[in-house]
Write a protein that holds these residues in place. Sequence first.
Motif, mmCIF file in Angstrom:
data_model
loop_
_atom_site.group_PDB
_atom_site.id
_atom_site.type_symbol
_atom_site.label_atom_id
_atom_site.label_comp_id
_atom_site.label_asym_id
_atom_site.label_seq_id
_atom_site.Cartn_x
_atom_site.Cartn_y
_atom_site.Cartn_z
ATOM 1 N N SER A 184 -25.478 7.547 13.358
ATOM 2 C CA SER A 184 -24.105 7.949 13.683
ATOM 3 C C SER A 184 -23.220 7.931 12.440
ATOM 4 O O SER A 184 -22.433 8.855 12.207
ATOM 5 C CB SER A 184 -23.523 7.019 14.753
ATOM 6 O OG SER A 184 -24.242 7.125 15.962
ATOM 7 N N SER A 196 -21.466 11.101 10.724
ATOM 8 C CA SER A 196 -20.011 11.062 10.678
ATOM 9 C C SER A 196 -19.502 11.329 9.268
ATOM 10 O O SER A 196 -18.501 12.026 9.068
ATOM 11 C CB SER A 196 -19.508 9.702 11.168
ATOM 12 O OG SER A 196 -18.112 9.618 11.088
ATOM 13 N N TYR A 247 -20.096 15.307 11.328
ATOM 14 C CA TYR A 247 -20.763 15.540 12.609
ATOM 15 C C TYR A 247 -20.671 14.286 13.465
ATOM 16 O O TYR A 247 -20.343 13.203 12.981
ATOM 17 C CB TYR A 247 -22.250 15.882 12.404
ATOM 18 C CG TYR A 247 -22.512 17.160 11.643
ATOM 19 C CD1 TYR A 247 -22.799 18.341 12.311
ATOM 20 C CD2 TYR A 247 -22.481 17.178 10.250
ATOM 21 C CE1 TYR A 247 -23.045 19.514 11.609
ATOM 22 C CE2 TYR A 247 -22.720 18.343 9.536
ATOM 23 C CZ TYR A 247 -23.012 19.508 10.226
ATOM 24 O OH TYR A 247 -23.250 20.663 9.535
ATOM 25 N N SER A 248 -21.010 14.421 14.740
ATOM 26 C CA SER A 248 -21.152 13.274 15.626
ATOM 27 C C SER A 248 -22.440 13.476 16.425
ATOM 28 O O SER A 248 -23.033 14.561 16.403
ATOM 29 C CB SER A 248 -19.945 13.138 16.571
ATOM 30 O OG SER A 248 -19.836 14.287 17.399
ATOM 31 N N ARG A 251 -21.134 18.255 17.729
ATOM 32 C CA ARG A 251 -21.682 17.023 18.299
ATOM 33 C C ARG A 251 -23.153 17.276 18.578
ATOM 34 O O ARG A 251 -23.508 18.191 19.341
ATOM 35 C CB ARG A 251 -20.947 16.633 19.582
ATOM 36 C CG ARG A 251 -21.460 15.316 20.216
ATOM 37 C CD ARG A 251 -20.546 14.891 21.351
ATOM 38 N NE ARG A 251 -21.004 13.722 22.056
ATOM 39 C CZ ARG A 251 -20.874 12.466 21.625
ATOM 40 N NH1 ARG A 251 -20.295 12.232 20.461
ATOM 41 N NH2 ARG A 251 -21.301 11.436 22.341
#
Length: 335
Positions: free
Chosen positions: A150, A154, A158-159, A195
């Motif tokens: 994550s 990030s 992005y997620s 995402r």
Amino acid sequence: MKDFKSILSDLDRRQFSPIYCLVGEKETFFVDLIAEKIEQSVLSEDEKAFNQSILYGKDVTIEDVIGQAKQYPMMAEHRVIIVREAQALLKDMDSLLSYIEQPQQNTVLVFCVKHKKMDGRNSVTKLLKKKDFYFETKPLYENQVSPWISETLSASGYSIAPKASEMLVEFLGNNLSLIYKELEKLRYVVPKGTRITPELIEENIGISKDFNSFELNKAIGIKDEVKAQQIAFYFAQNPKHHPLPLTVATLNSFFNKLLRYHALKDKSQQAASRALGVSPFFVKDYSFAAQKYSMKQASQAIALIREVDMKSKGVNSNQIPHGDLLKELLVNLMR
């Protein structure tokens, strides 16, 4: 001793150390990551021709390295010397002591020591640590890998959905190099700000979003026998990616966490997440499972899983196919 985040942050601010001793005995990803960052960021492309050298420990001596490190840069602020496979030089590292005491400030000297550990009692190691020139990377525990995924995404804009992250961990384990390559593939094909979903993982990496250990645990937790057996059939057809020992280990972990969940006084999402070492997103799965399995039943499940683990290794099994062992285990767990 600095961690990799602070080292990368310093590099981004162009705050360079004269020496970096990067050590990775079991996990080499961060050694490569930091070395590559130094290789790409300290000098411009025009400056590299005269001021950057990539050496290999098996081909040089410590004296060769020191000789290059003491040279002054040409038409640049820095000179970069990266010694790959530096583990080949460990027996002669004592010769480096005087240079560590007074390094050339315009040189960035990088040692990449992989698959070996430097002796902490050695004078060189002690001095490198004292000067804050030493970085040792250690493997992440499996419950640390999802947060790392994550954070990595990030930082690139992005997620990722928790389930998508768990799919990567299940498929690739805690091999950060492999995971990073797959993340690079995703970043290449989907636009920044996306995402990452299980569907994108399935489409671009080839990991099934419906037939994986995460979904198997979930099906067992709510006693969905049909779904669990469908997943078991899929595993039997794909033993390379879903070997029984790995599936058994995952099931054992699930029921051990379920026992710990039963014993918790504070079963709130955040408290349970910390106690179990899982994402808050997955706490509900243990909450549901706790309604289906008492502490006694969870303990019995662990005993059944260990029995199958022994059979999968040839003990009292008469060479029963692994797919059949898993199907039988699921029946015994859920009835």
